[in-house]
Scaffold this active site. Sequence first.
Site, PDB file in Angstrom:
ATOM      1  N   CYS A 152       0.833  -1.217   0.000  1.00  0.00           N
ATOM      2  CA  CYS A 152       0.000   0.000   0.000  1.00  0.00           C
ATOM      3  C   CYS A 152       0.861   1.258   0.000  1.00  0.00           C
ATOM      4  CB  CYS A 152      -0.898   0.030   1.229  1.00  0.00           C
ATOM      5  SG  CYS A 152      -2.023  -1.359   1.342  1.00  0.00           S
TER       6      CYS A 152
HETATM    7  C1  BEZ Z   1       0.545  -4.626   1.933  1.00  0.00           C
HETATM    8  O1  BEZ Z   1       0.174  -3.507   1.640  1.00  0.00           O
HETATM    9  O2  BEZ Z   1       1.724  -4.940   1.838  1.00  0.00           O
HETATM   10  C2  BEZ Z   1      -0.419  -5.662   2.380  1.00  0.00           C
HETATM   11  C3  BEZ Z   1      -1.538  -5.297   3.126  1.00  0.00           C
HETATM   12  C4  BEZ Z   1      -2.407  -6.264   3.552  1.00  0.00           C
HETATM   13  C5  BEZ Z   1      -2.203  -7.594   3.218  1.00  0.00           C
HETATM   14  C6  BEZ Z   1      -1.097  -7.945   2.451  1.00  0.00           C
HETATM   15  C7  BEZ Z   1      -0.206  -6.973   2.019  1.00  0.00           C
END
Ligand code: BEZ
Length: 209
Positions: free
Chosen positions: A45
């Site tokens: 994210c």
């Molecule tokens: C991420 O942004 O890395 C992420 C967020 C939730 C689950 C898996 C990855």
Amino acid sequence: MALHLGDTAPDFEIETTKGTIKFHDWIGDSWCFFFSHPADFTPVCTTEMGRTAQLAKEFEARNVKPLGLSTDTVEEHVKWIEDVNETQNTTLDFPIVADADLKISKLYEMIHPEESSTAAVRSVFIIDPKKKIRLTMTYPMSVGRNFDEILRVIDALQVGDAHGIATPADWTKGDKVIIPPTVSNEEAQKRFPQGFEELKPYLRLTKVS
Ligand code: BEZ
């Protein structure tokens, strides 16, 4: 109820990092790139938020307003934006919806229970100035989106609207476009005086600027 292409994007009023917005009023005469994330302070994210911020001028050139969402509070978003700016070497200036109670995530079907019952998956809604949903994409939490593709489909939608054409596989701006089969050759000659190639009666290509 499922949201389909061509539906009016559901309107809402919500707190964001830029204050309260009324969605349709905020979109105004622009297009909107509305996209969700699972959570603040997570790695994928962080890169996606940073990429959106880095592409601010590209979105602006296409009259597109980005609007992010994750299922956290404004306070958390504001702290996280500092990390995004620091690690992605950018200045994030678009609003992020605070959706800790999942109100908007549920409205837009961004919660996919087999992935998570409390965090949104990576949904994309491209919404036009008439507030119609023109494109949707859904990515799993573990896969970051391709922002070249997001800009490419916005270009394709806008060129399609301007010229009444369709775009072939892997099209990018400047490539030849497709004259829809619903347009007769006679009509095509009028609409595309620059001419067109007819590979098959149903596959005709032309250039538009
Ligand atoms: C991420 O942004 O890395 C992420 C967020 C939730 C689950 C898996 C990855």
